[in-house]
Scaffold this active site. Structure first.
Site, PDB file in Angstrom:
ATOM      1  N   GLY A  50       1.913   4.838   3.781  1.00 18.09           N
ATOM      2  CA  GLY A  50       2.820   3.980   3.030  1.00 18.09           C
ATOM      3  C   GLY A  50       3.715   4.767   2.091  1.00 18.09           C
ATOM      4  N   GLY A 103       0.815  -1.218   0.000  1.00 19.32           N
ATOM      5  CA  GLY A 103       0.000   0.000   0.000  1.00 19.32           C
ATOM      6  C   GLY A 103       0.838   1.253   0.000  1.00 19.32           C
ATOM      7  N   SER A 154      -3.959  -0.797  14.881  1.00 16.29           N
ATOM      8  CA  SER A 154      -4.765   0.303  15.401  1.00 16.29           C
ATOM      9  C   SER A 154      -5.132  -0.010  16.844  1.00 16.29           C
ATOM     10  CB  SER A 154      -6.040   0.490  14.577  1.00 16.29           C
ATOM     11  OG  SER A 154      -6.949   1.350  15.247  1.00 16.29           O
ATOM     12  N   TYR A 212     -13.376  -4.480  11.779  1.00 18.02           N
ATOM     13  CA  TYR A 212     -12.076  -3.809  11.708  1.00 18.02           C
ATOM     14  C   TYR A 212     -11.264  -4.092  12.963  1.00 18.02           C
ATOM     15  CZ  TYR A 212      -8.591  -0.070  11.372  1.00 18.02           C
ATOM     16  OH  TYR A 212      -7.408   0.638  11.325  1.00 18.02           O
ATOM     17  N   THR A 224      -0.018   5.581  -1.502  1.00 15.87           N
ATOM     18  CA  THR A 224      -0.768   6.680  -0.900  1.00 15.87           C
ATOM     19  C   THR A 224      -0.557   6.722   0.604  1.00 15.87           C
ATOM     20  OG1 THR A 224      -2.994   7.679  -0.743  1.00 15.87           O
ATOM     21  CG2 THR A 224      -2.846   5.298  -0.519  1.00 15.87           C
TER      22      THR A 224
END
Length: 322
Positions: free
Chosen positions: A53, A47, A176, A201, A50
């Site tokens: 990353g 990734g 996260s 998530y 954008t």
């Protein structure tokens, strides 16, 4: 002498903006300023076209690394590659197609890497999705669990041979803090019976934490380390499925507050950069870092039985052990 009202207003606005920038910079954490180079080292970043990353790739390219940008969209990857080369003056940046929602794509990517690269020194599992509507990967895994966890699980394991050929290899998994809010639901890992975007998530990020802990144990005594990086709440494309990212009204009203509270991609990339290059981390493994400092790991991610159970399921689902 009385100053013109316009001058006073402009000065006040300028001072307020300057203060806001200083506060944002402070809230975003310190920049990693050490100038350690990684000349001759090969780094894979998923990734990397954008957000965090791409900013991580820029900094590692400036430090002399050979960058493999592993991305699903090769057109966007080429645009990012040109930008990284222009800013770093490092032409040793390569785009590679990788779709973490497809085990076939992952295996194809790994074969190409094994055929073309002598070794891998750093693997940064950066790519991810968040709170998206229910959908499935090529192998019919729930999208977030597949892209955020099962894909990196398969990719990392298939690249271990190349990582072990490095003198000191590093695996960095982005997580996260929401992982703390849940426990692994082994009765419905694939969200067949119930799907909540936020819960899915959180499950995927707890899975990454458990995987990192188990992998660190399995790699004890080797030349490969694995650590987790918490980039903080950063303003990137990953938040496009959140309510404020879909509503122009709420997004507009909250944008000044969110601008101040959320990190920029540059700020969010600092911990990944630190974990990739700092020489003091050569033997550090199984840890979590926030703002480039070691952070405590919640009890739910230290459950060895859950980690082993998840590993066995993941081996079967990704056909790693077949």
């Amino acid at each position: 002498m009385k100053l013109p009202t316009s001058f006073v207003v402009v000065s006040a606005v300028g001072a307020s903006y300057g203060a806001a920038l200083l506060l944002k910079d402070y809230l975003g954490g310190e920049r990693y300023k050490a100038e350690h180079e990684i000349l001759g080292k090969t780094v894979i970043i998923t990734g990397a076209n954008t957000g965090i990353g791409k900013e991580t790739a820029k900094q590692l390219a400036k430090r002399g690394g050979r960058l493999l940008l592993a991305c699903r969209d090769l057109k966007k990857c080429e645009i990012a590659r040109n930008e990284i080369i222009d800013e770093s003056f490092n032409k040793n940046v390569v785009c590679k197609e990788l779709d973490l929602a497809s085990c076939e794509s992952i295996r194809k990517f790994v074969k190409t890497v094994k055929d073309e690269e002598k070794r891998i020194d750093v693997l940064i599992n950066n790519a991810g999705v968040m709170s998206c509507p229910k959908q499935h990967t090529s192998e019919l895994f729930e999208w977030q669990f597949g892209v955020n966890y099962l894909g990196p699980f398969l990719l990392t394991n298939l690249l271990l041979d190349k990582l072990k050929q490095s003198q000191h290899a590093r695996i960095i998994n982005l997580i996260s803090p929401v992982y703390k809010r849940t426990e692994m639901n082994f009765e419905d890992l694939n969200s067949i019976n119930f799907y909540d975007p936020k819960e899915a998530y959180a499950q995927s990020k707890l899975a990454v934490m458990l995987f990192s802990q188990e992998l660190a144990r399995r790699l004890e005594g080797s030349n490969v380390t694995v650590n987790c990086a918490n980039p903080g709440v950063s303003k990137t494309e990953i938040g496009r499925h959140l309510p404020m990212g879909q509503s122009k009204v709420s997004g507009g009203m909250l944008s000044p507050i969110m601008w101040l509270a959320m990190k920029t991609p540059v700020q969010g990339a600092q911990t990944s950069i630190f974990l990739a290059v700092d020489p003091g981390l050569e033997k550090v493994s199984g840890k979590l870092f926030t703002n480039s400092k070691e952070d405590s790991i919640a009890k739910c991610a230290l459950d060895k039985d859950a980690a082993k159970r998840l590993w066995l399921i993941s081996e079967k689902w990704t056909r790693l052990s077949s």
